[in-house]
Design a protein around this motif. Sequence first.
Motif, PDB file in Angstrom:
ATOM      1  N   PRO A  63     -17.189  -3.382  -7.455  1.00 47.99           N
ATOM      2  CA  PRO A  63     -16.842  -2.474  -6.402  1.00 47.99           C
ATOM      3  C   PRO A  63     -15.204  -2.752  -6.296  1.00 47.99           C
ATOM      4  O   PRO A  63     -14.723  -1.613  -5.878  1.00 47.99           O
ATOM      5  CB  PRO A  63     -17.816  -2.368  -5.496  1.00 47.99           C
ATOM      6  N   LEU A  64     -15.186  -3.886  -6.085  1.00 49.08           N
ATOM      7  CA  LEU A  64     -13.804  -3.902  -5.363  1.00 49.08           C
ATOM      8  C   LEU A  64     -12.631  -3.646  -6.356  1.00 49.08           C
ATOM      9  O   LEU A  64     -11.509  -3.024  -6.039  1.00 49.08           O
ATOM     10  CB  LEU A  64     -13.472  -5.361  -4.581  1.00 49.08           C
ATOM     11  N   THR A  65     -12.980  -4.091  -7.391  1.00 48.63           N
ATOM     12  CA  THR A  65     -11.713  -3.556  -8.566  1.00 48.63           C
ATOM     13  C   THR A  65     -11.626  -2.388  -8.810  1.00 48.63           C
ATOM     14  O   THR A  65     -10.625  -1.464  -8.882  1.00 48.63           O
ATOM     15  CB  THR A  65     -12.043  -4.587  -9.978  1.00 48.63           C
ATOM     16  N   ASP A  66     -12.747  -1.303  -8.542  1.00 46.46           N
ATOM     17  CA  ASP A  66     -12.939   0.001  -8.788  1.00 46.46           C
ATOM     18  C   ASP A  66     -11.951   0.604  -7.550  1.00 46.46           C
ATOM     19  O   ASP A  66     -11.126   1.469  -7.827  1.00 46.46           O
ATOM     20  CB  ASP A  66     -14.263   0.632  -8.634  1.00 46.46           C
ATOM     21  N   LYS A  67     -12.322  -0.227  -6.460  1.00 48.86           N
ATOM     22  CA  LYS A  67     -11.417   0.562  -5.277  1.00 48.86           C
ATOM     23  C   LYS A  67     -10.158   0.125  -5.411  1.00 48.86           C
ATOM     24  O   LYS A  67      -9.149   0.974  -4.832  1.00 48.86           O
ATOM     25  CB  LYS A  67     -11.880  -0.082  -3.862  1.00 48.86           C
ATOM     26  N   ILE A  68      -9.551  -0.958  -6.141  1.00 48.56           N
ATOM     27  CA  ILE A  68      -8.035  -1.317  -5.992  1.00 48.56           C
ATOM     28  C   ILE A  68      -7.642  -0.229  -7.188  1.00 48.56           C
ATOM     29  O   ILE A  68      -6.399   0.455  -6.891  1.00 48.56           O
ATOM     30  CB  ILE A  68      -7.862  -2.665  -6.817  1.00 48.56           C
ATOM     31  N   LEU A  69      -8.315   0.183  -8.350  1.00 48.17           N
ATOM     32  CA  LEU A  69      -7.703   0.847  -9.137  1.00 48.17           C
ATOM     33  C   LEU A  69      -7.638   2.421  -8.778  1.00 48.17           C
ATOM     34  O   LEU A  69      -6.668   3.139  -9.038  1.00 48.17           O
ATOM     35  CB  LEU A  69      -8.710   0.837 -10.390  1.00 48.17           C
ATOM     36  N   ILE A  70      -8.686   2.833  -8.096  1.00 53.41           N
ATOM     37  CA  ILE A  70      -8.565   4.128  -7.570  1.00 53.41           C
ATOM     38  C   ILE A  70      -7.806   4.589  -6.254  1.00 53.41           C
ATOM     39  O   ILE A  70      -7.100   5.345  -6.372  1.00 53.41           O
ATOM     40  CB  ILE A  70     -10.145   4.617  -7.254  1.00 53.41           C
ATOM     41  N   SER A  71      -7.521   3.379  -5.550  1.00 53.57           N
ATOM     42  CA  SER A  71      -6.865   3.369  -4.387  1.00 53.57           C
ATOM     43  C   SER A  71      -5.226   3.858  -4.753  1.00 53.57           C
ATOM     44  O   SER A  71      -4.588   4.344  -4.225  1.00 53.57           O
ATOM     45  CB  SER A  71      -6.590   2.365  -3.774  1.00 53.57           C
ATOM     46  N   ALA A  72      -4.884   3.110  -5.893  1.00 52.11           N
ATOM     47  CA  ALA A  72      -3.509   3.341  -6.074  1.00 52.11           C
ATOM     48  C   ALA A  72      -3.104   4.828  -6.500  1.00 52.11           C
ATOM     49  O   ALA A  72      -2.113   5.254  -5.852  1.00 52.11           O
ATOM     50  CB  ALA A  72      -3.166   2.420  -7.607  1.00 52.11           C
ATOM     51  N   PRO A  73      -3.828   5.587  -7.494  1.00 48.84           N
ATOM     52  CA  PRO A  73      -3.300   6.941  -7.523  1.00 48.84           C
ATOM     53  C   PRO A  73      -3.706   7.862  -6.193  1.00 48.84           C
ATOM     54  O   PRO A  73      -2.992   8.834  -6.090  1.00 48.84           O
ATOM     55  CB  PRO A  73      -4.275   7.348  -8.732  1.00 48.84           C
TER      56      PRO A  73
END
Length: 180
Positions: free
Chosen positions: A67-77
Amino acid sequence: MSLTRRSADALTIGRAVLGLPLLLALAAGWQGLAWLLLLLGGISDAADGWLARRAGGGSVWGARLDPLTDKILISAPLLWLAAQDSLPLWAVWLLLARELLISGWRAGQGSGGPASWSGKAKTILQFAALLLLLWPSGWGGTLTIGGAALVGLLHGLGWLLFWPSLLLALSSALGYLRQR
């Protein structure tokens, strides 16, 4: 740990690493590369979930990191779209606040706090909305549908999908917090 489970964990780590190049590609105006990186991240998210289920369940480490990696990836855009005034900053703030709140909740769960169905639906909808919102202007050229530019229609559809993803994010947060 099985090869399948290690593969799922490797995909999770790879997705975490994609966040920075994605943000840098957006900042440099390389929309096509940014779009492809986000697509790759979405595909890797689906693949690592499939691999973890195939292995009979992921590792506790993977359950915490995924879930943290999803947040990192989605937060950028999301941050880039807010900076471009393509999404309202308040809406992005709500999403990021939700993600931090749920990450804190998950940290207190022994199992990493498995994702709910509404949380998974939220992630899928966010990826779809972001892919449409980030569709490069040069892709589709002068194609029109019913007199409207294809790129504009895709961006509009992304905008429309963003709002249900926000509602799902907030409602799934309430569901997680009720489990306390």
